[in-house]
Write a protein that holds these residues in place. Structure first.
Motif, short mmCIF file in Angstrom:
data_model
loop_
_atom_site.label_atom_id
_atom_site.label_comp_id
_atom_site.label_asym_id
_atom_site.label_seq_id
_atom_site.Cartn_x
_atom_site.Cartn_y
_atom_site.Cartn_z
N MET A 1 43.06 43.88 52.27
CA MET A 1 42.95 44.07 50.41
C MET A 1 43.02 41.89 50.47
O MET A 1 41.78 41.56 49.24
N GLU B 1 39.26 40.86 50.57
CA GLU B 1 38.65 41.31 49.66
C GLU B 1 38.85 40.78 48.79
O GLU B 1 38.05 40.28 47.75
N LEU B 2 40.20 40.34 48.42
CA LEU B 2 40.10 39.55 46.81
C LEU B 2 39.93 38.33 46.51
O LEU B 2 39.76 37.71 45.53
N TYR C 1 46.80 39.98 43.16
CA TYR C 1 48.28 41.44 44.91
C TYR C 1 48.25 42.22 43.66
O TYR C 1 48.57 44.10 44.09
N GLY D 1 45.80 44.88 42.90
CA GLY D 1 45.41 45.41 43.60
C GLY D 1 46.19 46.29 44.41
O GLY D 1 45.34 47.29 44.66
N GLN E 1 40.93 48.78 51.42
CA GLN E 1 39.44 48.47 51.55
C GLN E 1 38.82 48.55 49.96
O GLN E 1 37.96 47.56 49.14
N SER F 1 40.33 47.76 46.80
CA SER F 1 40.18 46.21 46.38
C SER F 1 39.03 45.74 46.13
O SER F 1 38.52 44.79 45.53
N LYS G 1 38.39 43.35 43.16
CA LYS G 1 37.96 41.71 42.58
C LYS G 1 36.54 41.28 41.54
O LYS G 1 37.38 40.65 41.66
#
Length: 124
Positions: A44, A47-48, A78, A81, A110, A113, A117
């Motif tokens: 996460m 990805e973020l 977060y 996500g 994933q 996320s 993003k």
């Protein structure tokens, strides 16, 4: 139960701590191990934010392991996500041996996320 359903909903403030707790409980409920939770959180973060968790804390001068010391935008990312990943996990069939369940949990986090993003300005 739906949001306005007949059951009496549990009331209380929702914050980053409660969101994180719900996320970890969902990973465990789906059969993911503690290792899967750690790997999912790492995916996460990648990805973020496009970096590792250690890099995120170092580059923002946050106290390692204390999300409350991260910039507000990072904390918000977060939360979004983890909320997204929690709902995705709840609606995903996870099966197999421990390694397979862990992989499915990490992959699901994933994927969710990646969707999240694009909501944040540093990913535009």
């Amino acid at each position: 139960m739906d949001l306005l359903g007949q059951a009496q909903p549990v009331r209380g403030r929702v914050d980053g701590v409660t969101v994180r707790k719900d996320f970890t409980q969902t990973v465990k409920a789906k059969g993911g191990s503690n290792r899967a939770y750690g790997r999912a959180t790492a995916k996460m973060t990648e990805e973020l934010f496009g970096c590792t968790t250690d890099e995120l804390y170092e580059n923002t001068r946050a106290k390692p392991g204390d999300r409350s010391t991260l910039p507000q935008d990072a904390q918000t990312a977060y939360v979004v996500g983890e909320v997204t990943a929690t709902h995705r996990l709840k609606n995903t069939d996870i099966a197999g041996n421990q390694q397979q369940r862990d992989e499915q949990v990490v992959d699901t986090v994933q994927e969710s996320s990646r969707e999240v993003k694009g909501l944040f300005p540093w990913n535009w």
